[in-house]
Design a protein around this motif. Structure first.
Motif, PDB file in Angstrom:
ATOM      1  N   ALA A  19      59.353  79.161  62.769  1.00 48.32           N
ATOM      2  CA  ALA A  19      58.257  79.561  63.652  1.00 48.32           C
ATOM      3  C   ALA A  19      56.881  79.304  63.054  1.00 48.32           C
ATOM      4  CB  ALA A  19      58.393  81.026  64.031  1.00 48.32           C
ATOM      5  N   THR A  20      56.794  79.185  61.722  1.00 54.31           N
ATOM      6  CA  THR A  20      55.503  78.917  61.084  1.00 54.31           C
ATOM      7  C   THR A  20      55.278  77.430  60.830  1.00 54.31           C
ATOM      8  OG1 THR A  20      56.436  79.333  58.885  1.00 54.31           O
ATOM      9  CG2 THR A  20      55.378  81.191  60.007  1.00 54.31           C
ATOM     10  N   GLY A  21      56.220  76.591  61.283  1.00 50.40           N
ATOM     11  CA  GLY A  21      56.047  75.147  61.176  1.00 50.40           C
ATOM     12  C   GLY A  21      56.618  74.516  59.922  1.00 50.40           C
ATOM     13  N   ASN A  22      57.327  75.295  59.108  1.00 49.15           N
ATOM     14  CA  ASN A  22      57.941  74.742  57.896  1.00 49.15           C
ATOM     15  C   ASN A  22      59.206  73.968  58.253  1.00 49.15           C
ATOM     16  OD1 ASN A  22      56.065  75.914  56.073  1.00 49.15           O
ATOM     17  ND2 ASN A  22      57.130  77.862  56.267  1.00 49.15           N
ATOM     18  N   LEU A  23      59.375  72.801  57.638  1.00 48.90           N
ATOM     19  CA  LEU A  23      60.565  71.980  57.854  1.00 48.90           C
ATOM     20  C   LEU A  23      61.775  72.664  57.228  1.00 48.90           C
ATOM     21  CD1 LEU A  23      61.866  69.284  58.724  1.00 48.90           C
ATOM     22  CD2 LEU A  23      61.238  68.404  56.472  1.00 48.90           C
ATOM     23  N   MET A  24      62.801  72.890  58.020  1.00 54.19           N
ATOM     24  CA  MET A  24      64.014  73.547  57.536  1.00 54.19           C
ATOM     25  C   MET A  24      65.170  72.559  57.348  1.00 54.19           C
ATOM     26  SD  MET A  24      62.722  76.477  57.310  1.00 54.19           S
ATOM     27  CE  MET A  24      64.137  77.378  56.749  1.00 54.19           C
ATOM     28  N   SER A  25      65.216  71.526  58.182  1.00 51.37           N
ATOM     29  CA  SER A  25      66.327  70.576  58.123  1.00 51.37           C
ATOM     30  C   SER A  25      65.964  69.326  58.898  1.00 51.37           C
ATOM     31  CB  SER A  25      67.576  71.223  58.731  1.00 51.37           C
ATOM     32  OG  SER A  25      68.644  70.310  58.783  1.00 51.37           O
ATOM     33  N   SER A  26      66.480  68.197  58.432  1.00 52.96           N
ATOM     34  CA  SER A  26      66.313  66.933  59.142  1.00 52.96           C
ATOM     35  C   SER A  26      67.559  66.096  58.898  1.00 52.96           C
ATOM     36  CB  SER A  26      65.067  66.200  58.644  1.00 52.96           C
ATOM     37  OG  SER A  26      64.870  65.017  59.373  1.00 52.96           O
ATOM     38  N   ARG A  27      68.107  65.540  59.962  1.00 53.04           N
ATOM     39  CA  ARG A  27      69.323  64.730  59.826  1.00 53.04           C
ATOM     40  C   ARG A  27      69.534  63.873  61.067  1.00 53.04           C
ATOM     41  NH1 ARG A  27      73.111  69.957  59.924  1.00 53.04           N
ATOM     42  NH2 ARG A  27      71.191  71.054  60.155  1.00 53.04           N
ATOM     43  N   VAL A  28      70.464  62.947  60.955  1.00 55.57           N
ATOM     44  CA  VAL A  28      70.869  62.133  62.099  1.00 55.57           C
ATOM     45  C   VAL A  28      72.114  62.775  62.678  1.00 55.57           C
ATOM     46  CG1 VAL A  28      71.715  59.874  62.823  1.00 55.57           C
ATOM     47  CG2 VAL A  28      69.882  60.037  61.144  1.00 55.57           C
ATOM     48  N   LEU A  29      72.106  62.970  63.986  1.00 55.07           N
ATOM     49  CA  LEU A  29      73.204  63.642  64.671  1.00 55.07           C
ATOM     50  C   LEU A  29      74.255  62.619  65.075  1.00 55.07           C
ATOM     51  CD1 LEU A  29      73.695  66.590  65.559  1.00 55.07           C
ATOM     52  CD2 LEU A  29      72.802  65.972  67.780  1.00 55.07           C
ATOM     53  N   ASN A  30      75.522  62.951  64.826  1.00 55.93           N
ATOM     54  CA  ASN A  30      76.625  62.059  65.194  1.00 55.93           C
ATOM     55  C   ASN A  30      77.391  62.542  66.409  1.00 55.93           C
ATOM     56  OD1 ASN A  30      76.176  60.202  63.108  1.00 55.93           O
ATOM     57  ND2 ASN A  30      77.173  61.566  61.663  1.00 55.93           N
ATOM     58  N   ASP A  31      77.170  63.789  66.801  1.00 55.77           N
ATOM     59  CA  ASP A  31      77.789  64.326  68.013  1.00 55.77           C
ATOM     60  C   ASP A  31      76.828  65.350  68.607  1.00 55.77           C
ATOM     61  OD1 ASP A  31      78.048  66.601  66.455  1.00 55.77           O
ATOM     62  OD2 ASP A  31      80.191  66.362  66.148  1.00 55.77           O
ATOM     63  N   LEU A  46      68.273  81.391  58.399  1.00 47.50           N
ATOM     64  CA  LEU A  46      68.026  82.827  58.505  1.00 47.50           C
ATOM     65  C   LEU A  46      67.760  83.185  59.962  1.00 47.50           C
ATOM     66  CD1 LEU A  46      65.674  83.338  55.439  1.00 47.50           C
ATOM     67  CD2 LEU A  46      68.085  83.967  55.622  1.00 47.50           C
ATOM     68  N   PRO A  47      68.014  84.427  60.368  1.00 53.94           N
ATOM     69  CA  PRO A  47      67.713  84.830  61.743  1.00 53.94           C
ATOM     70  C   PRO A  47      66.231  84.642  62.071  1.00 53.94           C
ATOM     71  CG  PRO A  47      69.112  86.452  60.693  1.00 53.94           C
ATOM     72  CD  PRO A  47      68.681  85.491  59.620  1.00 53.94           C
ATOM     73  N   GLY A  48      65.958  84.178  63.293  1.00 52.64           N
ATOM     74  CA  GLY A  48      64.580  83.994  63.726  1.00 52.64           C
ATOM     75  C   GLY A  48      64.458  82.924  64.794  1.00 52.64           C
ATOM     76  N   LEU A  49      63.213  82.566  65.112  1.00 57.39           N
ATOM     77  CA  LEU A  49      62.891  81.561  66.118  1.00 57.39           C
ATOM     78  C   LEU A  49      62.706  80.206  65.443  1.00 57.39           C
ATOM     79  CD1 LEU A  49      62.015  80.868  69.064  1.00 57.39           C
ATOM     80  CD2 LEU A  49      59.694  81.387  68.342  1.00 57.39           C
ATOM     81  N   TYR A  50      63.258  79.162  66.034  1.00 59.36           N
ATOM     82  CA  TYR A  50      63.178  77.804  65.486  1.00 59.36           C
ATOM     83  C   TYR A  50      62.823  76.804  66.579  1.00 59.36           C
ATOM     84  CZ  TYR A  50      65.372  79.673  61.331  1.00 59.36           C
ATOM     85  OH  TYR A  50      65.625  80.406  60.199  1.00 59.36           O
ATOM     86  N   LEU A  51      62.211  75.705  66.160  1.00 58.39           N
ATOM     87  CA  LEU A  51      61.934  74.578  67.041  1.00 58.39           C
ATOM     88  C   LEU A  51      62.837  73.431  66.633  1.00 58.39           C
ATOM     89  CD1 LEU A  51      58.045  74.613  67.126  1.00 58.39           C
ATOM     90  CD2 LEU A  51      59.608  75.442  68.870  1.00 58.39           C
ATOM     91  N   LEU A  52      63.475  72.826  67.611  1.00 58.65           N
ATOM     92  CA  LEU A  52      64.362  71.693  67.386  1.00 58.65           C
ATOM     93  C   LEU A  52      63.692  70.460  67.977  1.00 58.65           C
ATOM     94  CD1 LEU A  52      67.199  70.628  66.579  1.00 58.65           C
ATOM     95  CD2 LEU A  52      67.917  71.172  68.905  1.00 58.65           C
ATOM     96  N   ARG A  53      63.391  69.475  67.131  1.00 60.24           N
ATOM     97  CA  ARG A  53      62.767  68.235  67.588  1.00 60.24           C
ATOM     98  C   ARG A  53      63.822  67.137  67.569  1.00 60.24           C
ATOM     99  NH1 ARG A  53      57.911  65.724  64.260  1.00 60.24           N
ATOM    100  NH2 ARG A  53      59.634  65.022  62.983  1.00 60.24           N
TER     101      ARG A  53
END
Length: 72
Positions: free
Chosen positions: A29-41, A50-57
């Motif tokens: 929610a504060t804009g910190n990068l948590m994970s980045s990957r290429v999706l296969n499915d 951790l529990p909380g609000l996230y943005l998925l790009r």
């Protein structure tokens, strides 16, 4: 694009469009990068977040989508 279940505890299902080879980036929610990957499915493991609000790009073929989800 539909994210389910939302709120999620372990696995987030992405439906509504094919996402193979899409680049997925998760920010907290504060804009910190948590994970980045290429999706296969259309399943995304979020059990390590951790529990909380996230943005998925999602980037695929020049298209950029941003969705919100809540981790329980």
């Amino acid at each position: 694009l539909i994210l389910s279940p939302n709120p999620v505890s372990t696995e987030l299902q992405l439906s509504g469009m094919p996402l193979d080879d899409a680049t997925i980036t998760i920010f907290n929610a504060t804009g910190n990068l948590m994970s980045s990957r290429v999706l296969n499915d259309n399943t995304l493991d979020v059990s390590g977040l951790l529990p909380g609000l996230y943005l998925l790009r999602i980037k695929k073929d020049g298209l950029l989508l941003v969705k919100r989800f809540i981790k329980e």
